[in-house]
Enzyme design. Structure first.
Site, PDB file in Angstrom:
ATOM      1  N   GLU A 141      -2.132  -7.200   7.635  1.00  0.00           N
ATOM      2  CA  GLU A 141      -0.808  -7.111   8.249  1.00  0.00           C
ATOM      3  C   GLU A 141      -0.773  -7.840   9.589  1.00  0.00           C
ATOM      4  OE1 GLU A 141       2.230  -7.218   8.245  1.00  0.00           O
ATOM      5  OE2 GLU A 141       2.883  -5.213   7.621  1.00  0.00           O
ATOM      6  N   HIS A 195       0.827  -1.206   0.000  1.00  0.00           N
ATOM      7  CA  HIS A 195       0.000   0.000   0.000  1.00  0.00           C
ATOM      8  C   HIS A 195       0.866   1.262   0.000  1.00  0.00           C
ATOM      9  CE1 HIS A 195       1.053   0.831   4.192  1.00  0.00           C
ATOM     10  NE2 HIS A 195       0.930  -0.475   4.397  1.00  0.00           N
TER      11      HIS A 195
END
Length: 383
Positions: free
Chosen positions: A263, A187
């Site tokens: 994550e 990202h």
């Protein structure tokens, strides 16, 4: 979800019967990581007795980790594999109580048996020989570092359906068909990224910063120019969803969310810098740096747990998008983990990769189980 373990076991006798010992190792089926070892010198016995003792020790070690696990046993003893699979009768009186003991450790149907050649059972064979050598010296076997031989780790990966290392220097043969290619996008930046603060799935779920939005625009333009992306899948966290939405809008595609791509949960370290964690939780940080099985303070996720989660997501996506090129928008740890598993690299390699915000990596997976790393940490589109 029950764990899936691989138990590799062996036994030997120097004389048959003669001085005998066994060895066994428990491997994580998703990652090939060695979780436990067992070995023992058992005095004078036959090869078959030693092999059964190795099987029992391996199953007991797996049960100690997770009694609800599913087990795949791999041995180079045709006799033990066929007898425990129920295809051969157990005629020898020394074998019957050992087989009965092995059968009681896990319920029927939770353990499968596979014969493998000796060269693929080197880890357990080494342990058995270490035990016999220790017995010869009159001392008990003591475990060393729990780490599989390279061949054993590769065999574990293959048994788990994990991609094997691709042939060196050549692409996969044309008759395998088009590979499934995962283009891996970290990202764009958040406010925490340039400060190098821990930002996982247990923190504040920050949005993209202005710099991160510019990075998302840049990668969207680059991928549109390439024209190869056929689907977009993202982590559920906001920074990834925003990055994925920007790219998907440019490509005219929809976005699918995959929970397994989130994550690591960094627990009490969320929002802290490395220096702040070192000051507040020095012992926990040292343990975390020393082992991928160690979790951050306060109920965080270990890298070993992340690897199991990510490998499950990988397998689901490979099945759904076979033969296609898919953009996976994720985070540092999941992307590094996919790269590590594709290369068959050891867990500690996670600490030896650099992955910039909005960088691109790519892995191609072939029908024979081989994987090929095509790109790592490409940031050319950001210049």
């Amino acid at each position: 979800m029950a764990h899936r373990f691989i138990v590799e076991a062996d036994g030997g006798s120097r004389g048959n019967p003669g001085p005998a010992g066994y060895g066994a190792v428990v491997l994580d089926a998703a990652t090939g990581e060695a979780l436990a070892e067992a070995a023992e010198y058992i005095g004078t016995a036959t090869n078959n007795v030693a092999e059964y003792r190795g099987l029992i020790a391996g199953l007991e070690a797996a049960k100690a980790i997770d009694p609800d696990a599913e087990i795949a046993v791999r041995m180079d003893s045709k006799l033990v594999v066929e007898q425990m699979s129920g295809r051969w009768k157990i005629k020898h009186p020394d074998m019957r109580p050992l087989a009965a003991r092995a059968q009681t450790l896990f319920p029927p149907g939770r353990v499968t048996y596979e014969w493998i050649p000796r060269e693929r059972n080197k880890h357990a064979d080494r342990l058995a020989n270490e035990a016999m050598d220790a017995g010869k010296r009159g001392v008990p076997w003591e475990p060393g570092a729990v780490a599989p031989e390279p061949a054993a780790a590769a065999g574990a990966a293959a048994a788990a359906g994990q991609p094997k290392a691709a042939p060196v220097g050549w692409a996969a043969p044309a008759d395998l068909g088009a590979p499934t290619t995962f283009v891996l996008l970290r990202h764009g930046e958040t406010a925490l990224t340039p400060q190098k603060r821990f930002s996982g799935s247990g923190g504040s779920d920050p949005e993209l910063s202005p710099a991160g939005r510019r990075q998302a625009d840049a990668v969207a333009a680059a991928l549109a120019a390439r024209g190869t992306i056929q689907a977009v899948v993202t982590s559920p966290l906001r920074r990834c969803r925003e990055t994925a939405a920007t790219v998907a809008a440019r490509l005219g595609l929809e976005v699918r969310v995959e929970e397994g791509l989130r994550e690591t949960d960094f627990g009490a370290w969320e929002g802290l810098t490395f220096a702040e964690v070192r000051e507040r939780h020095p012992a926990d940080l040292d343990a975390w740096l020393a082992s991928t099985k160690a979790a951050p303070t306060g109920g965080g996720e270990s890298f070993a747990a992340v690897a199991r989660r990510v490998s499950g997501a990988r397998d689901r996506l490979l099945e759904q998008y076979a033969g296609r090129t898919v953009l996976l928008v994720s985070h540092v740890t999941p992307v590094k983990t996919l790269v590590r598993l594709a290369l068959g690299a050891p867990p500690e390699s996670l600490f030896r990769m650099e992955l910039s915000a909005a960088s691109l990596s790519a892995v191609a997976y072939y029908a024979d189980g081989n994987a090929s790393l095509r790109l790592l940490n490409d940031t050319g589109h950001l210049r």
